[in-house]
Design an enzyme around this catalytic site. Structure first.
Site, short mmCIF file in Angstrom:
data_model
loop_
_atom_site.label_atom_id
_atom_site.label_comp_id
_atom_site.label_asym_id
_atom_site.label_seq_id
_atom_site.Cartn_x
_atom_site.Cartn_y
_atom_site.Cartn_z
N GLU A 94 65.63 38.90 29.06
CA GLU A 94 64.35 39.28 29.63
C GLU A 94 64.32 38.97 31.13
OE1 GLU A 94 61.71 38.81 25.58
OE2 GLU A 94 61.80 37.09 26.91
N CYS A 107 61.95 37.39 38.46
CA CYS A 107 62.45 36.21 37.76
C CYS A 107 63.56 36.72 36.83
CB CYS A 107 61.31 35.57 36.98
SG CYS A 107 61.83 34.20 35.95
N CYS A 114 70.59 29.92 25.97
CA CYS A 114 70.86 28.80 26.87
C CYS A 114 71.55 27.70 26.07
CB CYS A 114 69.54 28.26 27.44
SG CYS A 114 69.79 27.05 28.77
N CYS A 118 66.36 21.90 26.19
CA CYS A 118 65.08 21.36 26.64
C CYS A 118 64.04 21.60 25.55
CB CYS A 118 64.67 22.01 27.96
SG CYS A 118 65.90 21.79 29.26
N CYS A 121 61.15 24.34 25.88
CA CYS A 121 61.47 25.69 26.36
C CYS A 121 61.87 26.60 25.19
CB CYS A 121 62.61 25.62 27.36
SG CYS A 121 63.10 27.23 27.99
N GLY A 165 68.44 30.97 30.56
CA GLY A 165 69.75 30.42 30.88
C GLY A 165 69.74 29.40 31.98
N GLU A 166 70.87 28.71 32.10
CA GLU A 166 71.05 27.71 33.15
C GLU A 166 72.05 28.31 34.16
OE1 GLU A 166 69.95 24.82 34.46
OE2 GLU A 166 71.59 25.20 35.84
N CYS A 339 56.94 31.02 32.43
CA CYS A 339 58.06 30.06 32.40
C CYS A 339 58.25 29.49 31.00
CB CYS A 339 57.75 28.85 33.28
SG CYS A 339 58.05 29.08 34.99
N1 SAH Z 1 67.58 26.49 33.38
C1 SAH Z 1 66.90 26.59 34.63
C2 SAH Z 1 66.09 27.85 34.82
C3 SAH Z 1 65.25 28.36 33.67
S1 SAH Z 1 63.74 27.59 33.26
C4 SAH Z 1 66.05 25.36 34.85
O1 SAH Z 1 65.96 24.55 33.94
O2 SAH Z 1 65.51 25.19 35.94
C5 SAH Z 1 62.61 27.89 34.55
C6 SAH Z 1 61.54 26.81 34.65
O3 SAH Z 1 60.60 26.87 33.57
C7 SAH Z 1 62.12 25.42 34.63
O4 SAH Z 1 61.50 24.63 35.62
C8 SAH Z 1 61.71 24.93 33.24
O5 SAH Z 1 61.70 23.54 33.15
C9 SAH Z 1 60.37 25.56 33.08
N2 SAH Z 1 59.90 25.65 31.71
C10 SAH Z 1 60.63 25.74 30.58
N3 SAH Z 1 59.82 25.83 29.50
C11 SAH Z 1 58.55 25.80 29.96
C12 SAH Z 1 57.27 25.89 29.35
N4 SAH Z 1 57.14 26.04 28.03
N5 SAH Z 1 56.18 25.86 30.15
C13 SAH Z 1 56.30 25.75 31.49
N6 SAH Z 1 57.48 25.67 32.13
C14 SAH Z 1 58.59 25.69 31.38
#
Ligand code: SAH
Length: 346
Positions: A94, A107, A114, A118, A121, A165-166, A339
């Site tokens: 996406e 974005c 991933c 986390c 997420c 993804g990271e 996010c």
């Molecule tokens: N893997 C990378 C990029 C993807 S996540 C990273 O971790 O930065 C993009 C952002 O969304 C990150 O800051 C992540 O911590 C945040 N994020 C993930 N799940 C979320 C959620 N449920 N609500 C708000 N932000 C979230």
């Protein structure tokens, strides 16, 4: 369709020039085709109108142009657009277009799923299926640029690697994609308008600094206390905050560019003064700014956005310490485009 033909966009410009020479043609033909493949983002050899029919057929016999297709597009009532894009092997990722009054931000995703875990997420639940190729990242940007022109009458202005993804676990391909995005032979965008967001892989942050990258760095911090960070971002066990700090100090020493910290405040997890103090202390190691992100629930109830008074307290203490802080309101929540919500629900 399964084919043995090679993806032509895996070739560098030099390799493409060499290919034409090996076929008895001029090296210059390679430049022309390269321009079609990247700057003009052609998906079919037939579209290459300044290339002879015979040459196009010859290319077709040797190569394919793998490209993404928008499988479905959803529009949020705040204007945000989410694309589910299908890759050549049928997998879906996406990407999101986020419009504001003055800019359009893409974005983009860097991996299918991933490998990090986390807890807050939605993408983490998909596991990592594969890395995206440079052209698959590039195509997401091209698609959103077209949508921006179509729906908002302006080109794309910014790119954030905050999709699925990271990005630092797919470093080489992300860098190749950014090279194409910023090159005049690609989209010619300024690297200053690109932000790579990472959960914080210390050795890759140092590598980026050594490689002299020109884009911005954001780090998803969420807690400056090791035990808490490990409980919500388990890889922190392997890459604890001290290592992250070392890498960020190294980054700043080399690049002189300040870092953004992404931070979500959750009820019962990081909402007390102890957490605020630890965060402020961490913010003082390297020049930075803070983005407080609104939590987007991913239907499990374990994580809940902290009360607004707690957020206000975070903001006040950060500001008292002269740290720039923005609160990022969620966009596209109604279509699961915010996010952490990207999870190929459809
Ligand atoms: N893997 C990378 C990029 C993807 S996540 C990273 O971790 O930065 C993009 C952002 O969304 C990150 O800051 C992540 O911590 C945040 N994020 C993930 N799940 C979320 C959620 N449920 N609500 C708000 N932000 C979230």
């Amino acid at each position: 369709m399964v084919t043995d033909k090679k993806d032509i966009r895996a070739l560098s410009k030099e390799q493409l020039r060499d290919f034409f020479v090996s076929k008895g043609d001029k090296a210059f033909r390679g430049n022309q085709v390269y321009e079609w493949l990247w700057q003009k983002a052609a998906h079919d050899f037939e579209d290459m109108t300044n290339i002879s029919k015979e040459t196009r057929q010859m290319l077709d016999a040797h190569f394919v142009i793998n490209h993404i297709e928008v499988d479905s597009m959803q529009r949020s009532n705040d204007g945000t657009i989410k694309n589910a894009v299908r890759l050549h092997d049928g997998l879906i990722v996406e990407s999101v277009l986020i419009p504001t009054a003055t800019r359009t931000t893409a974005c983009v995703s860097s991996q299918v799923g991933c490998s990090l875990d986390c807890k807050f997420c939605a993408t983490a639940r998909l596991k990592r299926m594969r890395n995206l190729n440079p052209d698959e990242i590039y195509d997401q940007v091209v698609t959103i640029d077209k949508e921006s022109r179509h729906y908002f009458n302006r080109p794309l202005s910014n790119i954030v690697f905050m999709g699925m993804g990271e990005p630092l676990m797919n470093y080489n391909n992300v860098i190749k994609a950014i090279e194409k995005i910023t090159s005049p032979e690609g989209l010619g965008m300024s690297p200053k308008r690109i932000t790579l967001s990472t959960s914080g892989i210390p050795k890759m942050i140092k590598k980026m600094a050594d490689d002299g990258v020109k884009f911005n760095l954001a780090v998803s911090l969420h807690s400056a206390i090791d035990s808490v960070r490990t409980s919500i971002m388990p890889f922190n066990e392997t890459f604890p905050l001290q290592d992250l700090r070392d890498a960020l100090e190294y980054w700043y020493a080399k690049t002189k560019r300040r870092i953004s910290y992404e931070y979500v405040v959750w009820k019962g997890i990081n909402d007390t003064d102890e957490h605020i103090e630890a965060f402020v202390k961490f913010c003082k190691y390297v020049p930075c700014k803070v983005n407080i992100i609104e939590y987007n629930p991913i239907d499990d109830g374990h994580f809940q956005q902290a009360a607004s008074e707690v957020l206000d307290r975070y903001i006040r203490v950060l500001e008292d310490n002269h740290i720039v802080v923005n609160v990022r309101r969620s966009r596209g929540k109604d279509i699961d485009a915010a996010c952490g919500q990207l999870a190929n629900k459809s």
